[in-house]
Design an enzyme around this catalytic site. Structure first.
Site, mmCIF file in Angstrom:
data_model
loop_
_atom_site.group_PDB
_atom_site.id
_atom_site.type_symbol
_atom_site.label_atom_id
_atom_site.label_comp_id
_atom_site.label_asym_id
_atom_site.label_seq_id
_atom_site.Cartn_x
_atom_site.Cartn_y
_atom_site.Cartn_z
ATOM 1 N N HIS A 460 0.923 -0.985 -0.056
ATOM 2 C CA HIS A 460 -0.238 0.225 -0.179
ATOM 3 C C HIS A 460 1.071 1.862 -0.066
ATOM 4 C CE1 HIS A 460 -3.788 2.350 0.957
ATOM 5 N NE2 HIS A 460 -2.741 3.782 2.119
ATOM 6 N N GLU A 461 1.994 1.420 0.618
ATOM 7 C CA GLU A 461 2.811 2.497 1.604
ATOM 8 C C GLU A 461 3.521 2.899 -0.338
ATOM 9 O OE1 GLU A 461 1.311 4.742 3.104
ATOM 10 O OE2 GLU A 461 0.472 3.357 4.396
ATOM 11 N N HIS A 464 2.121 4.500 -2.917
ATOM 12 C CA HIS A 464 2.417 6.215 -2.929
ATOM 13 C C HIS A 464 2.434 6.117 -2.946
ATOM 14 C CE1 HIS A 464 -1.591 6.679 -0.612
ATOM 15 N NE2 HIS A 464 -1.630 6.370 0.600
ATOM 16 N N HIS A 467 3.121 6.095 -7.246
ATOM 17 C CA HIS A 467 2.352 7.468 -7.893
ATOM 18 C C HIS A 467 3.334 9.116 -7.433
ATOM 19 C CE1 HIS A 467 -1.969 10.017 -6.949
ATOM 20 N NE2 HIS A 467 -1.063 9.870 -8.039
#
Length: 660
Positions: A460-461, A464, A467
């Site tokens: 998940h991180e 980020h 992104h």
């Protein structure tokens, strides 16, 4: 500290950074920024995009460097020196932000450019619109007395947020559970080893001493056979910051009152209306509507799950009613018995080194990225690793720091941040990004074992981080993750799929039958996960809509959950007293964002599964081009529809959560 970073890959020299340098560096950087803004406002030429908005984008570079390093260290390496100045740093930065946003001459120039924004290219128009709205939200259009009060509120909120976060960190470090060796049945060896070492350091024989970071907490609730141990762990973890020296309830009451006053000064009925105006949801009613539509099927599924768990309790002659400290333990039993899913066996294969390597490999297959360890780059703690990130053609993308192991100086949870954002206003600037987590320590680091949920957290991180790394915009204010709060979680939620699929799990050496069992077992527990999350999100939103704001925060939480018919055996994922997302982060009124983003991610992942190839490069290239690269250079719904060809399908969320 004011100089541009000259380390390898443009990195800072952390060894040269001292806590006592921050305040003078911030003062000097603010003085530089003030001079840059004066040059803009004193410009005799008529305001236009280049001499006003682009000039504002170029300003403040030194302050950005100092500020970003400070907040990185205050969250991930908060030693006594950082703690001592954190409140003052917040106060000075808040005061400067207020000075900028209430600068009448600067706002007049911004407003003049904003009126002519239709003549600009789309990215410029987006930046101008964002800038204008930012000044209005900062009070630029208010009367002098209202401006003064807004400044007071902003400064006080900054101080309260710092204190709230420090209380949570201190309370978490002070929360320990002592377990006798003969009570420790079922607890994994790696968790026992850490607890045994902690007990030995205190001279406690025949005992295990567990600190309660979230990973250890969830591990004990999942595996500890002794019910009284699970209860002690649950009660200790969920009672943090509700009394004593770290009581956060008075802080929360003041925070919500001040947020409400701020919103009303700016012309909104409540803080939620203010906070969500630029979100994808647009209104609290839209966010609440989504949560309500998911709550009911989630509750029905949770009731089915509770019945299945109670059946096992009764079959075993337990003689008790399922409680919150039992749910994870008996859910694991159901998964083993019904689906041949052995979470312990999976955990034994998910070493940190393997999971990180799998994340890098997935980014390689999807986006053509390569990650190379950089031991020559300075780091702020020995746990931290630096990685060069490059495209497969050899062109440089950026730099990534990873910091995964729990330690007392680190705030709880997991997060991603940027030390430098991508931009090309004056030529290409490559991003420097970091991801932080709190996994249970092991020696060596790569041998730390993760649950499947913790592996998802790492992915998940990392989503980020991708992104931010793959951003391709001109202006720094639009780069990477600087998007609507309920859009920013979409790329990160999406990335989680590439660790939990059977194909991915087989890559960890997990036998095919066990890897396949994961997908089957995922259908069980979705009710619990949905209700646990939504309870926190609904309470957050209602708290920031309440008129007048409540003063008894504990009663508000209790009464809101009662009105929801919250099952007694499911607790909020984050109780208000330690809800750092909302009171020491940017998620006030917006914790629902994870659910909104999950609609997007479930829909997009269905596009990948429809190809029959989770690593379809053409689809990934389009995702990179239309979503990840775009940052906030256009409305996020435009980015989504450019990729998917239509508006998001809310039903995809219910299908993904097995709630359809």
């Amino acid at each position: 500290m004011l100089e541009e970073w000259a380390g390898p890959a443009g990195s800072p020299d952390f060894a040269a950074i001292k806590a006592d340098q921050f305040l003078p560096a911030i003062d000097a950087a603010i003085a530089l920024s003030r001079a840059e803004l004066t040059a803009i406002t004193d410009n005799p030429a008529a305001p236009d995009f280049a001499n006003t908005v682009a000039a504002l984008e170029r300003s403040g570079a030194a302050l950005a460097r100092v500020r970003r390093i400070f907040w990185m260290l205050s969250s991930a390496q908060a030693d006594d020196g950082i703690h001592a100045i954190e409140a003052e740093v917040s106060a000075r930065l808040t005061a400067w932000g207020t000075e900028v946003s209430q600068n009448a001459a600067l706002f007049a120039r911004i407003a003049a450019v904003w009126k002519g924004r239709d003549s600009l290219d789309p990215e410029q128009a987006r930046l101008v619109d964002n800038s204008y709205k930012g000044f209005v939200a900062g009070g630029a259009a208010l009367e002098p007395e209202a401006k003064r009060r807004l400044a007071e509120i902003s400064e006080r909120l900054g101080m309260l947020g710092v204190t709230f976060g420090q209380n949570v960190l201190a309370a978490t470090n002070a929360t320990e559970v002592l377990v006798a060796e003969d009570e420790a049945g079922g607890i994994p060896d790696d968790l026992r080893a850490v607890a045994a070492a902690a007990a030995a350091a205190r001279g406690l024989t025949g005992q295990l001493l567990f600190g309660l970071d979230r990973g250890t907490y969830e591990g004990l609730l999942t595996f500890a056979d002794t019910r009284s141990v699970r209860e002690r762990v649950w009660r200790a973890f969920t009672a943090r910051c509700q009394a004593g020296p770290y009581d956060n309830y008075p802080l929360i009451a003041e925070i919500v009152a001040l947020r409400n006053e701020k919103a009303r000064l700016l012309g909104y009925d409540n803080y939620a209306d203010f906070a969500l105006e630029d979100a994808m949801a647009r209104t609290p009613a839209a966010a609440a509507g989504l949560m309500e539509r998911v709550w009911r099927p989630g509750l029905i599924q949770a009731e089915r799950e509770a019945a299945a768990l109670q059946e096992i309790v009764d079959r075993d002659g337990g003689g008790f009613t399922l409680a919150a400290w039992d749910w994870r333990y008996f859910s694991d039993r159901v998964r083993r018995e019904r689906y041949a899913y052995d979470s312990g066996a999976i955990r034994s294969r998910l070493s940190l080194g393997k999971v990180r390597a799998a994340a890098f490999a997935a980014a390689g297959r999807l986006y053509g990225l390569r990650f190379t360890r950089r031991p020559d780059v300075s780091v702020y703690h020995p746990d931290v690793a630096a990685w060069s990130v490059d495209n497969d053609d050899g062109t440089r993308v950026g730099l990534l720091f990873t910091d995964y192991l729990a330690r007392p100086e680190k705030h709880g949870g997991a997060w991603m941040g940027s030390l430098r954002v991508q931009e090309k206003i004056d030529g290409p600037v490559r991003p420097i990004v970091y991801t932080v987590a709190n996994f249970t320590r092991a020696e060596p680091e790569d041998a730390a074992l993760l649950s499947l949920d913790e592996a998802r957290t790492l992915f998940h991180e990392f989503g980020h981080a991708l992104h931010a790394l793959l951003s391709d915009v001109t202006y720094p204010s639009l780069a990477g993750t600087a998007v609507a709060r309920d859009f920013v979680e979409f790329p990160s939620k999406l990335m989680e799929h590439w660790v939990a699929s059977p194909e991915a799990l087989r890559g960890f050496g997990i036998p095919a039958d066990l890897a396949d069992a994961v997908a089957r077992a995922e259908t069980f527990g979705q009710g619990f996960a949905t209700i646990e999350f939504l309870a926190s999100a609904i309470v957050d939103l209602k708290l920031h809509q309440a008129q007048p704001p409540p003063t008894d925060i504990e009663a508000f939480e209790r009464d809101t959950l009662a009105a929801l018919a919250m099952p007694a055996a499911i607790g909020m994922r984050h109780r208000l007293a330690y809800f750092t997302h909302v009171f020491d982060g940017g998620y006030a009124s917006a914790y629902y964002s994870y659910l909104w983003a999950e609609v997007l991610d479930a829909d997009v992942f269905e596009a990948f599964t429809a190809t029959g190839n989770l690593f379809d490069r053409d689809l990934a290239d389009r995702l990179r081009r239309e979503v990840l690269a775009r940052g906030d250079a256009r409305d996020p719904m435009q980015s989504f529809t450019a990729f998917r060809g239509r508006q998001p399908d809310e039903a995809a969320l219910l299908r993904a959560r097995c709630l359809a």
